[in-house]
Write a protein that holds these residues in place. Sequence first.
Motif, PDB file in Angstrom:
ATOM      1  N   ARG A 175      -0.800   6.593  -0.858  1.00  0.00           N
ATOM      2  CA  ARG A 175      -2.161   6.234  -0.470  1.00  0.00           C
ATOM      3  C   ARG A 175      -2.975   5.945  -1.715  1.00  0.00           C
ATOM      4  N   MET A 176      -4.083   5.256  -1.514  1.00  0.00           N
ATOM      5  CA  MET A 176      -4.962   4.907  -2.625  1.00  0.00           C
ATOM      6  C   MET A 176      -6.399   5.201  -2.239  1.00  0.00           C
ATOM      7  N   PHE A 177      -7.132   5.777  -3.190  1.00  0.00           N
ATOM      8  CA  PHE A 177      -8.542   6.073  -3.020  1.00  0.00           C
ATOM      9  C   PHE A 177      -9.326   5.286  -4.058  1.00  0.00           C
ATOM     10  N   ALA A 178     -10.464   4.771  -3.656  1.00  0.00           N
ATOM     11  CA  ALA A 178     -11.378   4.093  -4.575  1.00  0.00           C
ATOM     12  C   ALA A 178     -12.732   4.764  -4.430  1.00  0.00           C
ATOM     13  N   ARG A 179     -13.272   5.220  -5.576  1.00  0.00           N
ATOM     14  CA  ARG A 179     -14.590   5.841  -5.561  1.00  0.00           C
ATOM     15  C   ARG A 179     -15.589   4.864  -6.167  1.00  0.00           C
ATOM     16  N   PHE A 180     -16.674   4.648  -5.439  1.00  0.00           N
ATOM     17  CA  PHE A 180     -17.720   3.732  -5.856  1.00  0.00           C
ATOM     18  C   PHE A 180     -18.970   4.523  -6.224  1.00  0.00           C
ATOM     19  N   GLU A 181     -19.985   3.815  -6.719  1.00  0.00           N
ATOM     20  CA  GLU A 181     -21.223   4.494  -7.079  1.00  0.00           C
ATOM     21  C   GLU A 181     -21.827   5.185  -5.870  1.00  0.00           C
ATOM     22  N   LYS A 220     -13.483   5.143  -0.438  1.00  0.00           N
ATOM     23  CA  LYS A 220     -12.666   4.456   0.565  1.00  0.00           C
ATOM     24  C   LYS A 220     -11.211   4.775   0.265  1.00  0.00           C
ATOM     25  N   HIS A 221     -10.383   4.789   1.304  1.00  0.00           N
ATOM     26  CA  HIS A 221      -8.957   5.001   1.064  1.00  0.00           C
ATOM     27  C   HIS A 221      -8.132   4.155   2.018  1.00  0.00           C
ATOM     28  N   VAL A 222      -6.869   3.964   1.638  1.00  0.00           N
ATOM     29  CA  VAL A 222      -5.941   3.199   2.456  1.00  0.00           C
ATOM     30  C   VAL A 222      -4.567   3.860   2.356  1.00  0.00           C
ATOM     31  N   GLU A 223      -3.868   3.918   3.482  1.00  0.00           N
ATOM     32  CA  GLU A 223      -2.510   4.457   3.518  1.00  0.00           C
ATOM     33  C   GLU A 223      -1.533   3.355   3.109  1.00  0.00           C
ATOM     34  N   LEU A 224      -0.580   3.686   2.244  1.00  0.00           N
ATOM     35  CA  LEU A 224       0.336   2.676   1.703  1.00  0.00           C
ATOM     36  C   LEU A 224       1.806   2.964   2.007  1.00  0.00           C
ATOM     37  N   ASP A 225       2.096   3.996   2.780  1.00  0.00           N
ATOM     38  CA  ASP A 225       3.490   4.343   3.104  1.00  0.00           C
ATOM     39  C   ASP A 225       4.194   3.186   3.811  1.00  0.00           C
ATOM     40  N   ASP A 226       5.429   2.959   3.450  1.00  0.00           N
ATOM     41  CA  ASP A 226       6.314   1.963   4.070  1.00  0.00           C
ATOM     42  C   ASP A 226       5.813   0.524   3.936  1.00  0.00           C
ATOM     43  N   LEU A 227       5.008   0.233   2.911  1.00  0.00           N
ATOM     44  CA  LEU A 227       4.561  -1.134   2.668  1.00  0.00           C
ATOM     45  C   LEU A 227       5.327  -1.719   1.485  1.00  0.00           C
ATOM     46  N   SER A 237       3.905  -6.407  -2.174  1.00  0.00           N
ATOM     47  CA  SER A 237       2.886  -7.421  -1.878  1.00  0.00           C
ATOM     48  C   SER A 237       1.904  -6.936  -0.809  1.00  0.00           C
ATOM     49  N   ASP A 238       2.384  -6.158   0.168  1.00  0.00           N
ATOM     50  CA  ASP A 238       1.485  -5.591   1.175  1.00  0.00           C
ATOM     51  C   ASP A 238       0.566  -4.540   0.555  1.00  0.00           C
ATOM     52  N   VAL A 239       1.103  -3.767  -0.390  1.00  0.00           N
ATOM     53  CA  VAL A 239       0.282  -2.793  -1.108  1.00  0.00           C
ATOM     54  C   VAL A 239      -0.812  -3.526  -1.877  1.00  0.00           C
ATOM     55  N   ALA A 240      -0.451  -4.603  -2.570  1.00  0.00           N
ATOM     56  CA  ALA A 240      -1.433  -5.384  -3.331  1.00  0.00           C
ATOM     57  C   ALA A 240      -2.526  -5.923  -2.409  1.00  0.00           C
ATOM     58  N   ALA A 241      -2.147  -6.422  -1.243  1.00  0.00           N
ATOM     59  CA  ALA A 241      -3.130  -6.951  -0.293  1.00  0.00           C
ATOM     60  C   ALA A 241      -4.048  -5.842   0.220  1.00  0.00           C
ATOM     61  N   SER A 242      -3.489  -4.674   0.509  1.00  0.00           N
ATOM     62  CA  SER A 242      -4.296  -3.552   0.994  1.00  0.00           C
ATOM     63  C   SER A 242      -5.263  -3.059  -0.078  1.00  0.00           C
ATOM     64  N   VAL A 243      -4.783  -2.960  -1.307  1.00  0.00           N
ATOM     65  CA  VAL A 243      -5.635  -2.513  -2.411  1.00  0.00           C
ATOM     66  C   VAL A 243      -6.721  -3.546  -2.680  1.00  0.00           C
ATOM     67  N   ALA A 244      -6.372  -4.825  -2.669  1.00  0.00           N
ATOM     68  CA  ALA A 244      -7.365  -5.880  -2.884  1.00  0.00           C
ATOM     69  C   ALA A 244      -8.431  -5.838  -1.793  1.00  0.00           C
ATOM     70  N   ARG A 245      -8.020  -5.583  -0.571  1.00  0.00           N
ATOM     71  CA  ARG A 245      -8.970  -5.523   0.542  1.00  0.00           C
ATOM     72  C   ARG A 245      -9.942  -4.364   0.350  1.00  0.00           C
ATOM     73  N   ILE A 246      -9.446  -3.194  -0.021  1.00  0.00           N
ATOM     74  CA  ILE A 246     -10.332  -2.022  -0.177  1.00  0.00           C
ATOM     75  C   ILE A 246     -11.248  -2.188  -1.386  1.00  0.00           C
ATOM     76  N   LEU A 247     -10.790  -2.929  -2.398  1.00  0.00           N
ATOM     77  CA  LEU A 247     -11.619  -3.170  -3.587  1.00  0.00           C
ATOM     78  C   LEU A 247     -12.484  -4.416  -3.417  1.00  0.00           C
ATOM     79  N   SER A 248     -12.359  -5.071  -2.272  1.00  0.00           N
ATOM     80  CA  SER A 248     -13.123  -6.292  -1.948  1.00  0.00           C
ATOM     81  C   SER A 248     -12.888  -7.408  -2.950  1.00  0.00           C
ATOM     82  N   ILE A 249     -11.614  -7.631  -3.279  1.00  0.00           N
ATOM     83  CA  ILE A 249     -11.229  -8.729  -4.174  1.00  0.00           C
ATOM     84  C   ILE A 249     -10.882  -9.918  -3.309  1.00  0.00           C
TER      85      ILE A 249
END
Length: 94
Positions: A60-66, A71-78, A81-93
Amino acid sequence: MSAFAKTLSPALREIRIFCCQSNQASAGTRQFILSTYPVIKKHNPDLPVMIREANGTPARMFARFERGVEKHVELDDLSSSDVAASVARILSIS
């Protein structure tokens, strides 16, 4: 991984990534770390990126903002490239 080849939002305070060092469910997350961590740190040298590996930990990945927003996202069994897409989505890239 070109989505990460830029400076991330200044509102982002830290990234925390958790995964298991041996579990197959975390394989995509481990590959993402190996391929993307250097790029993120190159473009964001002052951003804390913490990677924690522990036996049996779900990926899983957590992002802390000001202002304490987290925000967090579960990354098991991805895949990586799916992990990159999920992380980019949570970081709003885009």
